[in-house]
Each structure stands twice: as structure tokens, then as C-alpha cells.
Scaffold this motif. Sequence first.
Motif, PDB file in Angstrom:
ATOM      1  N   LYS A 146     102.646 -28.150 148.280  1.00  0.00           N
ATOM      2  CA  LYS A 146     102.215 -29.511 148.842  1.00  0.00           C
ATOM      3  C   LYS A 146     102.421 -29.409 150.519  1.00  0.00           C
ATOM      4  CE  LYS A 146     101.799 -34.387 148.096  1.00  0.00           C
ATOM      5  NZ  LYS A 146     102.505 -35.059 149.370  1.00  0.00           N
ATOM      6  N   SER A 147     103.582 -29.336 150.792  1.00  0.00           N
ATOM      7  CA  SER A 147     104.294 -29.491 152.378  1.00  0.00           C
ATOM      8  C   SER A 147     103.404 -28.365 152.965  1.00  0.00           C
ATOM      9  CB  SER A 147     105.693 -29.459 152.342  1.00  0.00           C
ATOM     10  OG  SER A 147     106.108 -28.158 151.657  1.00  0.00           O
ATOM     11  N   PHE A 148     103.325 -27.330 152.334  1.00  0.00           N
ATOM     12  CA  PHE A 148     102.772 -25.970 153.258  1.00  0.00           C
ATOM     13  C   PHE A 148     101.303 -26.281 153.566  1.00  0.00           C
ATOM     14  CE2 PHE A 148     100.196 -22.119 152.283  1.00  0.00           C
ATOM     15  CZ  PHE A 148     100.521 -21.678 153.257  1.00  0.00           C
ATOM     16  N   VAL A 149     100.403 -26.614 152.649  1.00  0.00           N
ATOM     17  CA  VAL A 149      99.001 -27.141 152.827  1.00  0.00           C
ATOM     18  C   VAL A 149      98.906 -28.068 153.887  1.00  0.00           C
ATOM     19  CG1 VAL A 149      96.956 -27.589 151.631  1.00  0.00           C
ATOM     20  CG2 VAL A 149      98.296 -25.943 150.755  1.00  0.00           C
ATOM     21  N   GLU A 150      99.816 -29.139 153.549  1.00  0.00           N
ATOM     22  CA  GLU A 150      99.417 -30.430 154.523  1.00  0.00           C
ATOM     23  C   GLU A 150      99.987 -30.067 156.015  1.00  0.00           C
ATOM     24  OE1 GLU A 150     100.130 -33.792 151.221  1.00  0.00           O
ATOM     25  OE2 GLU A 150     102.114 -33.032 152.251  1.00  0.00           O
ATOM     26  N   SER A 151     100.935 -29.011 156.137  1.00  0.00           N
ATOM     27  CA  SER A 151     101.532 -28.799 157.325  1.00  0.00           C
ATOM     28  C   SER A 151     100.632 -27.858 158.359  1.00  0.00           C
ATOM     29  CB  SER A 151     102.886 -28.474 157.314  1.00  0.00           C
ATOM     30  OG  SER A 151     103.198 -27.481 156.547  1.00  0.00           O
ATOM     31  N   VAL A 152     100.277 -26.938 157.291  1.00  0.00           N
ATOM     32  CA  VAL A 152      99.289 -25.563 158.060  1.00  0.00           C
ATOM     33  C   VAL A 152      98.014 -26.096 158.179  1.00  0.00           C
ATOM     34  CG1 VAL A 152      98.610 -23.395 157.690  1.00  0.00           C
ATOM     35  CG2 VAL A 152     100.955 -23.841 157.245  1.00  0.00           C
ATOM     36  N   TYR A 153      97.187 -26.875 157.332  1.00  0.00           N
ATOM     37  CA  TYR A 153      95.826 -27.002 157.343  1.00  0.00           C
ATOM     38  C   TYR A 153      95.574 -28.791 157.260  1.00  0.00           C
ATOM     39  CZ  TYR A 153      94.673 -22.284 156.612  1.00  0.00           C
ATOM     40  OH  TYR A 153      94.724 -20.907 156.995  1.00  0.00           O
ATOM     41  N   GLY A 154      96.494 -29.405 156.929  1.00  0.00           N
ATOM     42  CA  GLY A 154      95.975 -30.802 156.894  1.00  0.00           C
ATOM     43  C   GLY A 154      95.318 -31.415 155.801  1.00  0.00           C
ATOM     44  N   HIS A 155      95.009 -30.610 154.682  1.00  0.00           N
ATOM     45  CA  HIS A 155      94.384 -30.922 153.513  1.00  0.00           C
ATOM     46  C   HIS A 155      95.026 -31.962 152.950  1.00  0.00           C
ATOM     47  CE1 HIS A 155      91.273 -27.924 154.748  1.00  0.00           C
ATOM     48  NE2 HIS A 155      92.175 -26.679 154.082  1.00  0.00           N
ATOM     49  N   LEU A 173      99.894 -31.706 137.699  1.00  0.00           N
ATOM     50  CA  LEU A 173      98.893 -31.037 138.078  1.00  0.00           C
ATOM     51  C   LEU A 173      98.612 -31.165 139.678  1.00  0.00           C
ATOM     52  CD1 LEU A 173      95.999 -30.013 137.916  1.00  0.00           C
ATOM     53  CD2 LEU A 173      94.935 -31.894 137.387  1.00  0.00           C
ATOM     54  N   PRO A 174      98.831 -30.085 140.237  1.00  0.00           N
ATOM     55  CA  PRO A 174      98.726 -30.096 141.808  1.00  0.00           C
ATOM     56  C   PRO A 174      97.319 -30.053 142.273  1.00  0.00           C
ATOM     57  CG  PRO A 174      99.398 -27.881 141.010  1.00  0.00           C
ATOM     58  CD  PRO A 174      99.092 -28.834 139.720  1.00  0.00           C
ATOM     59  N   LEU A 175      96.891 -30.757 143.305  1.00  0.00           N
ATOM     60  CA  LEU A 175      95.476 -30.854 143.534  1.00  0.00           C
ATOM     61  C   LEU A 175      95.457 -30.960 144.974  1.00  0.00           C
ATOM     62  CD1 LEU A 175      94.288 -33.876 141.229  1.00  0.00           C
ATOM     63  CD2 LEU A 175      93.661 -31.222 141.016  1.00  0.00           C
ATOM     64  N   THR A 176      94.341 -29.980 145.631  1.00  0.00           N
ATOM     65  CA  THR A 176      94.054 -30.085 147.125  1.00  0.00           C
ATOM     66  C   THR A 176      92.535 -30.086 147.398  1.00  0.00           C
ATOM     67  OG1 THR A 176      96.179 -28.558 147.578  1.00  0.00           O
ATOM     68  CG2 THR A 176      94.528 -28.777 149.187  1.00  0.00           C
ATOM     69  N   GLN A 177      92.099 -31.071 148.258  1.00  0.00           N
ATOM     70  CA  GLN A 177      90.742 -30.995 148.602  1.00  0.00           C
ATOM     71  C   GLN A 177      90.539 -30.531 149.683  1.00  0.00           C
ATOM     72  OE1 GLN A 177      89.606 -34.875 150.213  1.00  0.00           O
ATOM     73  NE2 GLN A 177      87.492 -34.781 150.185  1.00  0.00           N
ATOM     74  N   GLY A 307      95.077 -17.304 159.690  1.00  0.00           N
ATOM     75  CA  GLY A 307      95.915 -16.990 161.188  1.00  0.00           C
ATOM     76  C   GLY A 307      97.261 -16.892 160.681  1.00  0.00           C
ATOM     77  N   LYS A 308      97.697 -16.207 161.794  1.00  0.00           N
ATOM     78  CA  LYS A 308      99.351 -15.787 161.541  1.00  0.00           C
ATOM     79  C   LYS A 308     100.020 -17.231 161.426  1.00  0.00           C
ATOM     80  CE  LYS A 308     100.714 -12.850 164.830  1.00  0.00           C
ATOM     81  NZ  LYS A 308     101.450 -12.151 166.005  1.00  0.00           N
ATOM     82  N   ASN A 309      99.477 -18.308 161.642  1.00  0.00           N
ATOM     83  CA  ASN A 309     100.286 -19.341 161.264  1.00  0.00           C
ATOM     84  C   ASN A 309     100.603 -19.673 159.829  1.00  0.00           C
ATOM     85  OD1 ASN A 309      97.887 -20.329 161.407  1.00  0.00           O
ATOM     86  ND2 ASN A 309      98.253 -22.293 161.537  1.00  0.00           N
ATOM     87  N   PHE A 310      99.257 -19.060 159.138  1.00  0.00           N
ATOM     88  CA  PHE A 310      99.411 -19.310 157.553  1.00  0.00           C
ATOM     89  C   PHE A 310     100.600 -18.666 157.031  1.00  0.00           C
ATOM     90  CE2 PHE A 310      98.182 -17.714 153.664  1.00  0.00           C
ATOM     91  CZ  PHE A 310      97.684 -18.763 152.842  1.00  0.00           C
ATOM     92  N   PHE A 311     100.724 -17.231 157.540  1.00  0.00           N
ATOM     93  CA  PHE A 311     101.401 -16.532 156.825  1.00  0.00           C
ATOM     94  C   PHE A 311     103.359 -16.905 157.323  1.00  0.00           C
ATOM     95  CE2 PHE A 311      97.937 -13.754 156.802  1.00  0.00           C
ATOM     96  CZ  PHE A 311      97.938 -13.460 155.381  1.00  0.00           C
ATOM     97  N   HIS A 312     103.266 -17.566 158.546  1.00  0.00           N
ATOM     98  CA  HIS A 312     104.495 -18.047 158.923  1.00  0.00           C
ATOM     99  C   HIS A 312     104.918 -19.084 158.337  1.00  0.00           C
ATOM    100  CE1 HIS A 312     107.511 -19.848 161.601  1.00  0.00           C
ATOM    101  NE2 HIS A 312     107.865 -18.563 162.094  1.00  0.00           N
ATOM    102  N   LEU A 315     105.886 -18.038 154.532  1.00  0.00           N
ATOM    103  CA  LEU A 315     107.262 -17.562 154.505  1.00  0.00           C
ATOM    104  C   LEU A 315     108.430 -18.620 154.792  1.00  0.00           C
ATOM    105  CD1 LEU A 315     106.802 -14.376 156.570  1.00  0.00           C
ATOM    106  CD2 LEU A 315     106.980 -14.380 154.029  1.00  0.00           C
ATOM    107  N   SER A 316     107.970 -19.586 155.669  1.00  0.00           N
ATOM    108  CA  SER A 316     109.066 -20.338 156.011  1.00  0.00           C
ATOM    109  C   SER A 316     109.303 -21.308 154.882  1.00  0.00           C
ATOM    110  CB  SER A 316     108.568 -21.421 157.188  1.00  0.00           C
ATOM    111  OG  SER A 316     108.620 -20.537 158.394  1.00  0.00           O
ATOM    112  N   SER A 317     108.308 -21.673 154.259  1.00  0.00           N
ATOM    113  CA  SER A 317     108.186 -22.660 153.330  1.00  0.00           C
ATOM    114  C   SER A 317     108.806 -22.146 151.900  1.00  0.00           C
ATOM    115  CB  SER A 317     106.714 -23.267 152.726  1.00  0.00           C
ATOM    116  OG  SER A 317     105.984 -24.027 153.915  1.00  0.00           O
TER     117      SER A 317
END
Length: 456
Positions: A146-155, A173-177, A307-312, A315-317
Motif C-alpha cells: 500500500k505505501s509502496f504503490v501510493e508513494s511511487v505511483y499515487g494510485h 483484501l488489498p485493492l488498487t485502482q 522506471g528505476k524509481n519503481f525498483f528503488h 527495495l526500500s519498502s
Amino acid sequence: MKDANNLDSLKLREDQLKARKGELSRLIGEAKKNGSDAGELIVEMGVVSAEFKEVTGKIKDFKKAQRQQVGQSSDVLSDGPPDKAKQAEKLQQIVEEVSSAPQILGLAVKAFRVVEVDAEPGLRASWEEYVDQHLQASPYHKLWVKSFVESVYGHPCRFICALDESNRVVGILPLTQLNSRLFGNFIVSAPYFNYGGILADSKQVAQMLLADAVRWRDQVGASHIELRHLTTSNLGLPQRTEKLTFWLALPEREEELWLSFKPKIRAQIKRPQKEGAEITIGGAELLNDFYAVFARNMRDLGTPVYGKNFFHGFLSSYGESARVVIGRLNKTVVACAIVIGYGRRMEIPWASTLQEANSSGINMLMYWEILKFSIHQKYQIFDFGRCTEGSGTYKFKQQWGATPVRLHWDYGLAEGRDAPKLNPDNPKFKLVIAVWKRLPVWLTNTVGPLLVKYLP
């Protein structure tokens, strides 16, 4: 040849009986729950179980006789014939225990309400504990996603959990739009990864979670909800099962795994070593090397790259249980992977080798070093990641002696909608893929991340 055919026949019958036992168990449970007469089913279960025990006994005796004929000693750590019997038994026990466990348990549990995980104090800790104890849980059910998707992509994310009358978590149930003009508006559990979906203690709990997800789907105008289950959910939803993964049971010692490989596989692993190939396993310090290979290979495949920020961010999360792997040939990085460990399983969600280095066999050496690393880290299952049946990737994974595990993706479709076809096998993407392969890497690295954030 005759002996091999006999063993194959026994294994086929074993698989058939095992499948029937699972089906009978489900039918008996449903009959009892509905108050129906389960007598005939129970009788059949006894007959099937007896035959299953007889067949498995014959297989064990057959393999024991084979080992005695070969005269193999388990203490020999060389290129001699591998003792596959022990490995096969462990494969059956460990892989089947996890891969055939129910996504939704059959307990008599009721949920009284569904809430978002951040709605009340203490729910985050309860969520994590629930995931950790569920056999079908994956690392992508955890809250770091949740924190990863919200911080990297803002979904937008809604991680919902079902609570019983004592406020105990009985389902999650984890959900992402994901919403874009190009690819549409839909909800996924979980995007970017192979696993997700509902974990619940009962079908009634799962239905409450699904109903809440459907309300959100309709509220935001999404076309569908994609639930990436490992096993069938029995929720009566449209389902796709064309994707598979491969799971390999890992022994306690790397020598045992080495001996289980065919001579051709061992030779392919040794060859790049003779050419000076080197494999390094580390952390985020290897990310630049990883990305240089991964991005170029994705371009060559005609696929937009993260993007490289996705993988960074990944790994950080996730932390230390995620590792970066690179392979060098003549000091040049030509192969790469990222592996992630959770529970009993090590998974390889991303791996690439430059096309000009494929003939060296460095990808074989890289996978062998990753398998060794997984054994040393005490993981019991290695997950090769998803692929399409019959593809080149499928055949590459199959050669390691791993067991295919079919994935079950369910779809909660809005009225009048069909199941999505956002995959490279869709004919309408053929031209786009062909053009993408001809673009310079700097351009695909710029445009790709803008596109792939909306692809599940």
C-alpha cells in the motif's frame, strides 16, 4: 522403457486420484453445510483414499527398487546419478501443501463488518498477523504494498479487512485502482505482482469483502476487479487460468539439488564458469547495473519498462529479504534479477539477460547461484514466476525439474463488461510491440515508465 512407462502410469493415476480427493472433500463440505446427505460422497472418498494409498505405495516401492538397482549412495557428492526419490517426495509434500491450500478457508466464521485497515487503531498489526498465518498469503498481501504503490505511483488503494463480533480479523483484501485514458479504469489485487486476491476464513467472509470491493468499483466507475488468486476461490466469478508459475522444492543442501539435475543442465551451468562468468548477489548498490540490463531487454521484447524509481521504492519498502542479482561476462554486466523471500518461498519476479549473451549460458549460472542462495537462506520453495504455457520461458523453467502451478485469476465485472485483454498476446498490440522494439533505449526508458504505471 517399460519400467519408465509403468512409473508414468502410476504417477498419472496418483494425480487423478489426488484431484478427485480434493473435489470430494469440497463436495462433502458443501453437503454438510447445506444439510444435504453426503453418505455416497463419503463412501466414494473411502474408496478413492484406499486406492490413492495403494498407488503411492507402489510408486515408493518402484523408486526404492530403482535406487537399489543403480546402487546409488546419498553420500556421493559428484556428477553421479541423482537420488530423485527423496526430492520428489519433498516436492509433493511441501509444494502441494501450499499450492493446493484453499484461498478461502472452510471455517464456520461470520464477518460482522468490513472496514479499511487504517480506520481503527491496531488493525494494521492485526492485518499483518493474519497474513503471516495464512498458507495462501504472499508478500503482496502485506501492508508495505500500500505505501509502496501510493508513494511511487499515487494510485488510490483500499486495503479492507473483515472483522468478526470480537473485532478479530477474519479476512483481508488489498485493492488498487488504475485509471488512465489509454488502458481504462479498473481495480487489481495486486497490480505489478503475481499474487493477491482475497484471504478469508469462510466463503461468507469472502463474499462480504467482494461486495465491498464491488461497491467501490461501481462508485469509481471501474470496469472490473481483478483478483490474482493462486487457487480457485469458488466464488462463482469469471476466471482465467492460462498463466502458470513453477515451484521447485529446495533440499537442505545444495549438493542434493545439483544431483537432481540432468547432466545436460549441469553442463550448461558449468560452461559459463569456464568463460569467466561471475554472479553477484547484493542490495540497492547493484540497482544501476540491474536497470541497465533490464531496461534494454524489455525494449528488445517490445515491453514498456518500469522506471528505476519503481525498483528503488520496491527495495526500500520491502527490506533485506529482497536482493538484487547481476551476472558479468568478461567484466561486463549482461544478466540481472531481483529475488524476494517471504515465509517458506523465494520468488524471482524479474530477470533478464541481454540477447547477445544468451549463447554463453550465463542465465543458467545465474539461476543456479540464486537457487544456492535460496537454500542457504533456508527457503523451502523456489518460485520461478509466471509464464504462458508452451512459451520459451515456460520451457526454460520446466527444465529445472520444477512443478507447474496454475494461477486462478477471478474477475468481478461491471454489467456489460468482458474480461480484460491487457497482455502482449493480444493481437491488437502486435504493431505497437514491433515499433517499440525499434526505439532507442533512452526513449523507451523515458516513455515506458509513464505507460507501465497503468498496466497491471
